[in-house]
Design a protein around this motif. Structure first.
Motif, short mmCIF file in Angstrom:
data_model
loop_
_atom_site.label_atom_id
_atom_site.label_comp_id
_atom_site.label_asym_id
_atom_site.label_seq_id
_atom_site.Cartn_x
_atom_site.Cartn_y
_atom_site.Cartn_z
N ASP A 1 -58.61 -5.33 27.36
CA ASP A 1 -59.07 -6.43 28.21
C ASP A 1 -58.14 -6.66 29.39
OD1 ASP A 1 -56.89 -7.31 26.83
OD2 ASP A 1 -57.86 -9.05 25.92
N ASN A 2 -57.29 -5.66 29.71
CA ASN A 2 -56.38 -5.70 30.85
C ASN A 2 -55.31 -6.77 30.70
OD1 ASN A 2 -55.68 -4.33 33.19
ND2 ASN A 2 -56.56 -5.92 34.52
N ASN A 3 -55.09 -7.24 29.50
CA ASN A 3 -53.99 -8.17 29.23
C ASN A 3 -52.79 -7.39 28.73
OD1 ASN A 3 -55.28 -10.63 29.89
ND2 ASN A 3 -56.36 -10.59 27.93
N PRO A 4 -51.58 -7.77 29.19
CA PRO A 4 -50.39 -7.03 28.76
C PRO A 4 -50.13 -7.20 27.26
CG PRO A 4 -49.77 -8.99 29.99
CD PRO A 4 -51.25 -8.89 30.10
N VAL A 5 -49.77 -6.09 26.65
CA VAL A 5 -49.41 -6.08 25.23
C VAL A 5 -48.09 -5.36 25.10
CG1 VAL A 5 -50.06 -5.31 22.92
CG2 VAL A 5 -51.82 -6.11 24.50
N SER A 6 -47.18 -5.90 24.32
CA SER A 6 -45.84 -5.33 24.19
C SER A 6 -45.67 -4.69 22.81
CB SER A 6 -44.76 -6.40 24.38
OG SER A 6 -44.80 -6.91 25.69
N LEU A 7 -45.16 -3.45 22.84
CA LEU A 7 -44.71 -2.78 21.62
C LEU A 7 -43.20 -2.94 21.56
CD1 LEU A 7 -46.73 0.56 21.90
CD2 LEU A 7 -47.50 -1.66 21.04
N ASN A 8 -42.67 -3.39 20.44
CA ASN A 8 -41.24 -3.69 20.34
C ASN A 8 -40.59 -2.86 19.25
OD1 ASN A 8 -40.92 -6.00 22.27
ND2 ASN A 8 -42.49 -6.87 20.95
N CYS A 9 -39.44 -2.28 19.60
CA CYS A 9 -38.60 -1.58 18.64
C CYS A 9 -37.20 -2.17 18.73
CB CYS A 9 -38.52 -0.08 18.94
SG CYS A 9 -40.00 0.84 18.47
N CYS A 10 -36.58 -2.42 17.60
CA CYS A 10 -35.23 -2.96 17.56
C CYS A 10 -34.42 -2.19 16.53
CB CYS A 10 -35.22 -4.45 17.20
SG CYS A 10 -35.97 -5.51 18.45
N SER A 11 -33.18 -1.90 16.88
CA SER A 11 -32.29 -1.26 15.92
C SER A 11 -31.73 -2.31 14.98
CB SER A 11 -31.16 -0.52 16.63
OG SER A 11 -30.37 -1.44 17.37
N GLU A 12 -31.60 -1.92 13.72
CA GLU A 12 -31.07 -2.86 12.73
C GLU A 12 -29.62 -3.20 13.02
OE1 GLU A 12 -30.40 -1.65 8.50
OE2 GLU A 12 -32.12 -2.96 8.15
N ILE A 13 -28.85 -2.21 13.53
CA ILE A 13 -27.45 -2.43 13.92
C ILE A 13 -27.38 -2.30 15.43
CG2 ILE A 13 -25.10 -1.62 13.68
CD1 ILE A 13 -25.86 -0.48 10.97
N ASN A 14 -26.86 -3.32 16.06
CA ASN A 14 -26.83 -3.35 17.52
C ASN A 14 -25.57 -2.68 18.03
OD1 ASN A 14 -27.37 -3.88 20.16
ND2 ASN A 14 -26.73 -6.03 20.08
N VAL A 15 -25.72 -1.58 18.75
CA VAL A 15 -24.61 -0.89 19.42
C VAL A 15 -25.05 -0.60 20.85
CG1 VAL A 15 -23.76 0.13 17.27
CG2 VAL A 15 -25.44 1.37 18.64
N ASN A 16 -24.13 -0.10 21.61
CA ASN A 16 -24.49 0.29 22.97
C ASN A 16 -25.17 1.65 22.94
OD1 ASN A 16 -23.43 -2.00 24.23
ND2 ASN A 16 -21.35 -1.15 24.18
N TRP A 17 -26.50 1.61 22.89
CA TRP A 17 -27.25 2.85 22.81
C TRP A 17 -27.21 3.57 24.15
CZ3 TRP A 17 -28.53 4.36 18.12
CH2 TRP A 17 -28.67 3.40 17.11
N SER A 18 -27.05 4.86 24.07
CA SER A 18 -27.00 5.65 25.30
C SER A 18 -28.34 5.66 26.01
CB SER A 18 -26.57 7.08 24.96
OG SER A 18 -26.67 7.92 26.09
N MET A 19 -29.45 5.71 25.21
CA MET A 19 -30.77 5.83 25.83
C MET A 19 -31.82 5.46 24.78
SD MET A 19 -32.48 9.26 27.49
CE MET A 19 -30.97 9.58 28.39
N VAL A 20 -32.94 4.91 25.25
CA VAL A 20 -34.12 4.68 24.40
C VAL A 20 -35.30 5.33 25.10
CG1 VAL A 20 -35.64 3.02 23.31
CG2 VAL A 20 -33.19 2.53 23.50
N GLU A 21 -35.96 6.27 24.40
CA GLU A 21 -37.08 7.00 24.99
C GLU A 21 -38.38 6.61 24.28
OE1 GLU A 21 -36.26 11.11 24.67
OE2 GLU A 21 -34.75 11.12 26.29
N TRP A 22 -39.47 6.53 25.01
CA TRP A 22 -40.81 6.25 24.47
C TRP A 22 -41.71 7.46 24.74
CZ3 TRP A 22 -42.59 1.96 21.82
CH2 TRP A 22 -41.70 0.88 21.72
N LYS A 23 -42.45 7.86 23.70
CA LYS A 23 -43.40 8.97 23.81
C LYS A 23 -44.72 8.54 23.20
CE LYS A 23 -39.57 12.21 23.10
NZ LYS A 23 -39.02 13.26 22.21
N GLN A 24 -45.83 9.21 23.55
CA GLN A 24 -47.13 8.88 22.99
C GLN A 24 -47.93 10.15 22.71
OE1 GLN A 24 -50.29 7.31 25.46
NE2 GLN A 24 -48.93 7.29 27.24
N GLN A 25 -48.78 10.04 21.67
CA GLN A 25 -49.67 11.14 21.29
C GLN A 25 -51.02 10.54 20.94
OE1 GLN A 25 -47.74 12.97 17.99
NE2 GLN A 25 -46.25 14.09 19.23
N GLY A 26 -52.11 11.12 21.44
CA GLY A 26 -53.44 10.62 21.13
C GLY A 26 -54.48 11.18 22.07
#
Length: 1348
Positions: A385-410
């Motif tokens: 419906d053209n409304n923004p929807v957020s997918l959220n991922c959080c690490s259980e232990i918070n550190v300074n992550w070098s990078m977070v990558e998102w990929k999709q298949q479908g």
């Protein structure tokens, strides 16, 4: 100190000594006094005394003195160092009365050399410049290799006032060991033994003297001994010494220790643990990281090893492990262990060990490896419906992550914008999907999104999120405009082109949801539809309605307007009169009234005639009248039906209930009343109470119907079903509420008003049976409304029930019962429906207590629920009861199920009796319900107070609403009495509903005199029967060869043996069945079923073998010329004797046991109350009795009236009578036995039937022995011959061979002659016929042998 420009080389020497007095030294030195700490040695008296003498003088003090020596020639330095190393310490100085000086050690600490135009002062091994000097002086950076601000080893220029190079490191504890080459004794393991103390004292004295030369020495302690010769372990607290100085100290120890200890100089070992800096990078380690473990020590050595404690293995260079050791600037040893792609198996404790001479520098550190855990919602549904929807991922232990990558298949590609918050360790991927990206044909398509977190050291962790994309529903609603009148129906269909939705509902324009029972929703493969259906429209349905399909936060809405025109409903039109009698020349007013003032066109209709009505307004009530003139009708007498028609603005009409009009001549009219009307004697008419003489009010008219009868010349009230005005008003509101679209919202308020109003008009309820019936109807109507009931609503319901079950109203209930209504069952059903809908707010026990009703409710939470145990006590009624459900049963219930138990002390008196005057409820009535359906077997235990009348048998029963044409009745299916005490009866049932105890006065009560008498008869009779049957089988075995010389005799005795054997086994199982039952329930259900099956089978076998006997008699006498082999006869006999009973028994158990209604609740025998399974025994048995009696009659008739040419002789007549006697005796006996048995099954059977049946059943074995076996003359002769009774036997044979006329029962009286004649013992004929003479004679003789 001399000027550096004049100095070629200078060095600083540290001298450590102690003295009893301060020495007078004239040196430009920095002196650091230290107080000498005495070391007390336990158990060493000589040393203690010596020190006591020493300390009697001035306390000894230790001093450290820095001495500066300058050289013009740099070559002097090394010889001086060599000389100092060669000295043996301590060195005793000169002693005077004032002082004694002893030099403990001399060490070179600092050496200054000219370098270019500068003087560089460096520290010797083991020494460092103090940190404050490194901060405030210029360091030799290229020489040190240390960062500024750290301890350094080289300075530019010598500090003018010190301090100079200091001993490196803080205090350390050296864990040391040395071997004594002497035999190990066990006392050295005991710290309290004399040997242990002696060793410890001597060694610590030597250690103290030797290691006191170490700089910073504090103390030394022996910690223990272990085998291996004798290995001494001890600890030295000091600053880190150099290897050379440690060797000197060890030399001093050897010199000061008695040689008898045989100390091995080469066995000295030193382990220190706080000289090594051990670091691990990174601090938080994830699986897959590259981890570096590094050891740094200022001890110069490349001999470093790594060890993994948990694996008990040394670490070498291999695929994932790399060890690199080097020396930095000739000052620091560094060893680096690198682990690539680390796993959780690599976690544990690591040891870094550096070895130098006798020193081992060891450091340990534990390392934890954590898997990367990503938190995310694994499945999501997204509407395009053209409304923004957020997918959220959080690490259980918070550190300074070098990078977070998102990929999709479908199948479809819907990209988003990633955004990572380093502070929270979360990453958000925002999507915007519109209809073009996921059209309806791809609605429900899944796309997998993967978020991958990458650490700075190479670890990777990912999480997949399944996203289902669905397109927005397009709704199509019924297009035609909807205009209806009250009382009509309408429906609105709402169709969606998408099948995915979370919820479908309808509401009004005001946002009020429509009650769910008014609409249905169906889902299809390519869409869905919801239909709103209203069968009876009221004015409340006028308005705009919205059909709403919700998917997540997306709503698809379709709207429809509904116009409702006012029109009275037929039940709301009150007519007067319901029936009227008018003389042929008279007149009468007819009227129709409604509770609203609308503009209707009203006409009265009579046959084809129509008359306009006159309107009359009286408050809220509006009546339409018409004065009927009998003269307007051509014929008299005549009967008419009159109606009034209401027509509204939409030209829709409704017809009122009919009014009956009887035109009569008028001569016989005796009763006349201006309100009731006129009538002939005996005439019965009904009238709405509102229009009768019963008091009423215009605002709240009386409801119900009153019935009058013309008696003499007056109208008498025959039946009064009037409803008081307040209750009638509530009844009308209840009828309107169940048609309302907002009924669930209105219900709580209505229940409260009902409770309050019922309490106020309690006296009117007791006066008007109709008011009581109206309240019951109200509860019945309202109980169909709610899907959920809260505690407040349930309190109002039970308050109303408490009022109508109070003792003053019980008399009104009797009037209601006399009208043969099922309102008591209706009330109970209503309470159960409310109970099932009850949802308490929490898991605590909800308790509601009223005088005439009590309730307990518990919500079952997941986990290990406690057993459900509730008690009810009614002190006013002197009744109590308990209910219990074990926790194992509660574990089978659905989550958050609520269990509700309601107890009634007075309901027992108003529920219908299942047999009038015979069975009656005599305890509390408790109803237990569960909010969700029960799918697994369930068991509930209840205890009731026992107030039985004397001699009555308690039966546990439940109220079955399906009995008596759905009016309800007590039923014992699934319930049994578990235990009976003097004051209580315990019941167990396998289902939930309303329970009580039903008393059966006619059945023998367990423990009563009749029950004891029947038991005595049964057991004594069965013992006789079993012994008789055993004797019969023994006799048959003894005489078998003598009596089975021909085919027919053989088959006859085959039958007798099987009859006896079957009955013997059946009686044995009968005793087993009695042993496994305790009058109330079987001790073992499986054993009870097995006993019932075998009793059924073998009792049937007895009858079928009797049938075999009869059929063989019929065959031998009717089909004289026909002959059949012995094997065929045996096959037929066994098939009939055992095959048929087996088929009947198996079919019976197969048809009834799956429903657990095969056996009775109070005995191990075929069920009668529930399935009539007993008929599977009774019907075959009675049929066989009839068949055998018929065969006997046919045979006798054939002999008495033979056909032409077949006239039997006297000998044949005698034989045939003898043949028939066994069937003529045994068959009636067996038939009578089970005839009386069937009589005991029915309610109200007399105790005489029980006694006769018990007697006949118990002595069947004796009958078979007497009439089936011993009555046979051939058996008697064989027995006499077998036991050599020759005289009696020969005399008896002689008398019979001479044709003696003396019968078996030799009596001279007429009675005895008639008795003998009955059994064929008359005349002078020979009963011992030849074996075989002809075909006809053989058959006749064989038939005799069959049953004689």
């Amino acid at each position: 100190m001399k000027s550096p420009r004049r100095t070629t080389l200078c060095c600083m020497i540290i001298v450590i000594y102690f003295s009893q007095a301060t020495p007078n030294l004239n040196l430009e030195s920095i002196v650091h006094p230290l107080i000498l700490r005495e070391h007390e040695l336990a158990g060493k008296e000589p040393l203690r005394q010596k020190r006591a003498v020493a300390s009697s003088r001035v306390a000894a003090e230790e001093y450290t003195v820095d001495v500066e020596i300058s050289f013009e020639n740099a070559s002097f330095l090394e010889p001086i160092k060599t000389y100092l190393k060669s000295l043996s310490f301590p060195i005793q100085g000169n002693s005077t009365d004032q002082a004694t000086t002893t030099i403990l050690s001399i060490e070179v600490t600092t050496v200054c050399r000219p370098t270019g135009n500068e003087i560089w002062c460096s520290c010797e091994t083991g020494y460092r410049w103090p940190q404050e000097r490194c901060l405030h002086n210029l360091t030799c950076q290229e020489h040190d290799g240390f960062p500024a601000g750290h301890r350094c080893s080289c300075l530019k220029g010598l500090p003018p006032k010190g301090p100079f190079c200091q001993l490196q490191g803080a205090d350390v504890t050296l864990r040391m060991s040395v071997r004594l080459n002497v035999g190990f004794q066990q006392d050295l393991k005991n710290s309290s033994s004399a040997l242990y103390r002696s060793y410890k004292t001597d060694l610590e004295t030597a250690f103290w003297k030797g290691y006191s030369i170490l700089p910073g020495f504090k103390l030394v302690t022996v910690t223990g001994f272990r085998p291996g010769s004798v290995v001494v372990t001890y600890e030295v607290k000091t600053t880190t010494p150099s290897p050379e100085l440690m060797r000197k100290a060890n030399d001093q120890v050897m010199r000061n220790l008695n040689q008898t200890y045989k100390m091995d100089y080469n066995s000295f070992q030193v382990v220190t643990s706080n000289e090594t800096k051990f670091t691990i990078v990174p601090e938080i380690i994830f699986e897959g990281d590259t981890v570096t473990l590094m050891c740094e020590t200022e001890v110069l050595s490349s001999n470093v090893s790594w060890h993994h404690v948990e694996r008990h293995s040394d670490i070498q260079n291999k695929s994932r492990f790399s060890v690199y050791t080097f020396v930095l600037n000739n000052m620091t040893s560094i060893s680096r262990l690198t682990i690539y792609n680390i796993t959780q198996g690599d976690a544990g404790e690591y040891i870094c060990k550096l070895t130098l001479d006798i020193f081992e520098y060891e450091s340990r550190k534990k390392m934890d490896v954590t898997p990367i855990r990503i938190l995310a919602t694994e499945e999501m549904k997204v509407t395009c419906d053209n409304n923004p929807v957020s997918l959220n991922c959080c690490s259980e232990i918070n550190v300074n992550w070098s990078m977070v990558e998102w990929k999709q298949q479908g199948k479809i590609n819907i990209p988003g914008n990633p955004e990572t918050d380093t502070d929270s360790g979360c990453s958000r991927y925002t999507l915007k999907a519109d209809g073009r990206q996921c059209p309806s044909r791809l609605g429900g398509t899944r796309v997998t999104y993967v978020c991958e977190f990458i650490s700075e050291h190479g670890a990777r962790g990912s999480k997949s999120i399944e996203v289902t994309f669905t397109s927005v529903a397009n709704l199509t609603i019924t297009p035609d405009p909807i205009s209806v009148s009250e009382g009509q129906n309408f429906s609105i269909k709402c169709i969606s082109d998408v099948s995915n939705y979370d919820e479908v509902y309808w509401n009004t324009s005001a946002g009020i949801k429509i009650y769910p029972k008014f609409y249905t929703t169906k889902r299809y493969a390519d869409g869905a539809e919801s239909v709103l259906t209203v069968k009876t429209v009221t004015r409340e349905w006028n308005g705009t309605y919205h059909c709403i399909f919700r998917y997540k936060n997306s709503y698809s809405v379709a709207t429809k307007d509904v116009t409702v025109y006012p029109l009275p409903l037929e039940p709301n039109i009150m007519v007067d009169p319901l029936e009227a009698t008018i003389p042929c020349k008279g007149s009468h007013h007819f009227k129709c009234c409604i509770q609203e003032n609308e503009d209707y066109k009203v006409t009265f209709q009579m046959d084809s005639l129509s008359f306009l009505a006159e309107k009359e307004v009286n408050g809220k009530q509006v009546c339409y009248k018409y004065n009927f003139m009998a003269s307007s009708v051509s014929r008299c007498p005549k009967k008419f039906n009159i109606f009034c028609h209401f027509t509204n603005a939409a030209n829709n009409s409704v017809q009122s209930p009919s009014m009956k009009l009887n035109l009569v001549p008028g001569e016989n009219i005796m009763c006349q009343d201006p309100i009731i009307g006129v009538g002939e004697p005996g005439k019965v008419i009904q009238k709405l109470c509102q229009f009768s003489s019963v008091p009423s009010s215009p605002g709240s008219p009386t409801g119900g119907i009153i019935t009058y009868k013309c008696v003499g010349s007056q109208w008498k009230v025959k039946k009064n079903d009037c409803i008081s005005a307040p209750i009638n008003s509530l009844l009308q509101l209840a009828k309107a509420l169940i048609k309302s679209p907002y009924q669930d919202a209105k219900l709580p308020t209505y229940l409260k008003d009902l409770s309050v109003s019922t309490g106020k008009v309690k006296h009117e309820v007791s006066s008007f049976p109709g008011s009581l019936g109206a309240i019951i109807n109200i509860l019945d109507l309202l109980s169909t409304v709610p899907t959920q009931v809260n505690s407040e609503m349930m309190t109002h319901v039970l308050s109303t029930v408490n009022t109508i079950l109070s003792k003053p109203i019980l008399s009104t209930w009797k009037v209601v019962q006399q009208q043969q209504t099922n309102q008591s069952s209706q009330l109970l059903d209503s309470v159960e429906r409310f109970s099932r809908a009850l949802r308490p707010e929490d898991s605590t026990v909800l308790s509601i207590n009223q005088t005439n009703v009590q309730m307990r409710s518990v919500v079952i939470k997941p986990g290990h629920p406690k057993a459900y145990k509730q008690s009810f006590v009614f002190s006013d009624s002197d009744l109590w009861g308990n209910v219990a459900i074990e926790n194992c049963q509660l574990g089978n219930l659905q989550r958050d199920s609520s269990i509700v138990t309601v107890a009634f002390p007075t309901l027992k008196t108003i529920l219908a009796q299942d047999v009038p005057g015979k069975n009656f409820a005599n305890s509390l009535v408790m109803t237990t319900t569960v909010s969700h359906n029960i799918t697994l077997p369930f068991s509930i235990s209840m205890t009731f107070k026992n107030i039985n009348p004397s001699g009555a048998v308690p039966r546990c029963v439940f109220w079955n609403f399906d009995l008596a044409n759905h009016t309800g009745g007590w039923d014992s299916s699934g319930c049994y009495v578990n235990k009976v005490d003097e004051d209580s009866v315990s019941c167990v049932c396998d289902h939930l509903t309303s329970f009580s105890i039903l008393m059966s006065p006619d059945s023998p009560y367990p423990g009563s005199l009749l029950e004891i008498l029947l038991d005595i008869i049964s057991y004594i009779g069965l013992c006789f029967s079993i012994l008789s049957l055993a004797a019969c089988l023994v006799v048959e075995a003894v005489v078998w060869k003598s009596v089975t010389k021909n085919r027919t005799s053989y088959m006859r005795h085959i039958c007798i043996v099987n009859i006896a054997a079957s009955l013997l086994v059946a009686d044995s199982w009968f005793i087993v069945a009695a042993a496994i039952h305790n009058h109330y329930h079987p001790l073992n259900e499986t054993a009870c079923v097995a006993a019932t099956f075998f009793i059924h089978f073998f009792y049937l076998s007895v009858f079928f073998w009797m049938l075999t006997l009869g059929l063989m008699l019929f065959y031998r006498l009717v089909f004289i010329l026909h002959d059949t082999s012995k094997s065929i006869q045996k096959t037929i006999a066994f098939s009939l004797g055992y095959g048929c009973p087996l088929v009947i028994s198996v079919i019976t158990v197969g048809a009834t046991q799956p429903q657990e209604v095969y056996t009775r609740k109070n005995a191990c025998w075929l069920n009668w109350e529930d399935t009539k399974a007993l008929l599977a025994f009774v019907i075959p048995a009675l049929i066989i009795v009839v068949v055998n009696m018929t065969i006997t009659i046919v045979v006798i008739s054939k002999i008495l009236r033979p056909s032409i040419g077949d006239k039997p002789s006297k000998q044949e007549k005698s034989s045939l009578f003898q043949i028939s006697k066994s069937i003529g005796v045994l068959t009636p006996l067996l038939g009578l036995t089970w005839g009386f048995g069937l009589a005991t099954v029915f309610q109200g059977s007399n105790a005489v039937f029980h006694i006769i049946f018990t007697l006949l059943n118990a002595f069947q074995g004796l009958f078979i022995l007497l009439f089936g076996c011993l009555w046979d003359q051939k058996v008697q002769e064989a027995l006499l011959k077998k036991f050599s009774l020759s005289r009696w036997s020969s005399q008896h044979s002689k008398s019979t061979s001479l044709g003696s006329s003396t019968p078996v029962f030799s009596m001279s009286s007429p009675i005895s002659r008639r008795f003998n004649n009955l059994f064929g013992k008359t005349g002078t004929y020979n009963v011992s016929t030849p074996e075989t003479t002809s075909s006809s004679l053989e058959n006749t003789s064989s038939a005799y042998s069959l049953l004689n």
